[in-house]
Enzyme design. Structure first.
Site, mmCIF file in Angstrom:
data_model
loop_
_atom_site.group_PDB
_atom_site.id
_atom_site.type_symbol
_atom_site.label_atom_id
_atom_site.label_comp_id
_atom_site.label_asym_id
_atom_site.label_seq_id
_atom_site.Cartn_x
_atom_site.Cartn_y
_atom_site.Cartn_z
ATOM 1 N N ASP A 123 60.244 33.092 43.151
ATOM 2 C CA ASP A 123 59.518 33.990 44.050
ATOM 3 C C ASP A 123 58.033 33.766 43.824
ATOM 4 O O ASP A 123 57.613 33.448 42.706
ATOM 5 C CB ASP A 123 59.862 35.456 43.760
ATOM 6 N N ASP A 141 63.875 34.836 51.320
ATOM 7 C CA ASP A 141 63.971 36.293 51.432
ATOM 8 C C ASP A 141 63.434 36.766 52.777
ATOM 9 O O ASP A 141 64.011 37.658 53.415
ATOM 10 C CB ASP A 141 63.183 36.975 50.312
#
EC number: 3.4.23.36
Length: 168
Positions: A123, A141
């Site tokens: 991330d 995401d």
């Protein structure tokens, strides 16, 4: 019930592949250009911060001791197989639903790739306001969230298809 139409679904599988490629390229760049946990400010409310997510969305289960890797990988693989068949069964008029499912599929497979190869999901996108910070996320995401929003939109306002495929 609609038959499987894999040839018609190929363009949607292409969308999923594009999501996977964009996701993996950006994660690779982030992993090489950023220092783990060190923010690189972009704006006053947005930065890039490399993080390794051992859990699920929004870092749920991140400290669960390791079982979550295999559980989440199995879940993502199962959902992906379901989405592949779902897309192939959709009539041509349900393009928004197909697009939404392709985005979710690409996002799920992008994160699954990380989880299987690295043991965690990369991330790097962080949105914040003063001391309040949204959990770090990535392109996969984002694709999953946009796909889910499109599914809701389509279910509320999309073209209805009759039993035999005629649009209403």
């Amino acid at each position: 019930m609609h038959k499987l139409n894999v040839l018609a679904a190929l363009k949607w599988y292409g969308v999923a592949l594009l999501v996977i490629l964009l996701d993996q390229i950006t994660k690779n760049v982030a992993s090489h250009m950023l220092v783990l946990h060190q923010p690189e400010p972009i704006t006053s409310f947005f930065n890039f911060t490399l993080r390794h997510n051992f859990g699920a969305a929004f870092s749920m289960f991140h400290d669960a001791g390791g079982w979550q890797r295999w559980f989440l990988a199995l879940l993502a693989a199962g959902v992906s197989v379901l989405l592949i068949f779902w897309i192939a069964k959709l009539p041509k008029q349900k393009w928004m639903e197909a697009l939404a499912l392709a985005l979710v599929l690409g996002g799920a497979l992008g994160n699954l790739y990380d989880r299987m190869l690295l043991g965690y999901v990369v991330d790097f996108i962080v949105v914040h306001y003063k001391e309040h910070e949204w959990p770090a996320f990535n392109i996969a995401d984002s694709a999953i969230c946009i796909g889910a929003a499109l599914l809701v939109w389509d279910s509320l306002f999309g073209t209805k298809v009759a039993k035999y495929g005629d649009a209403k």
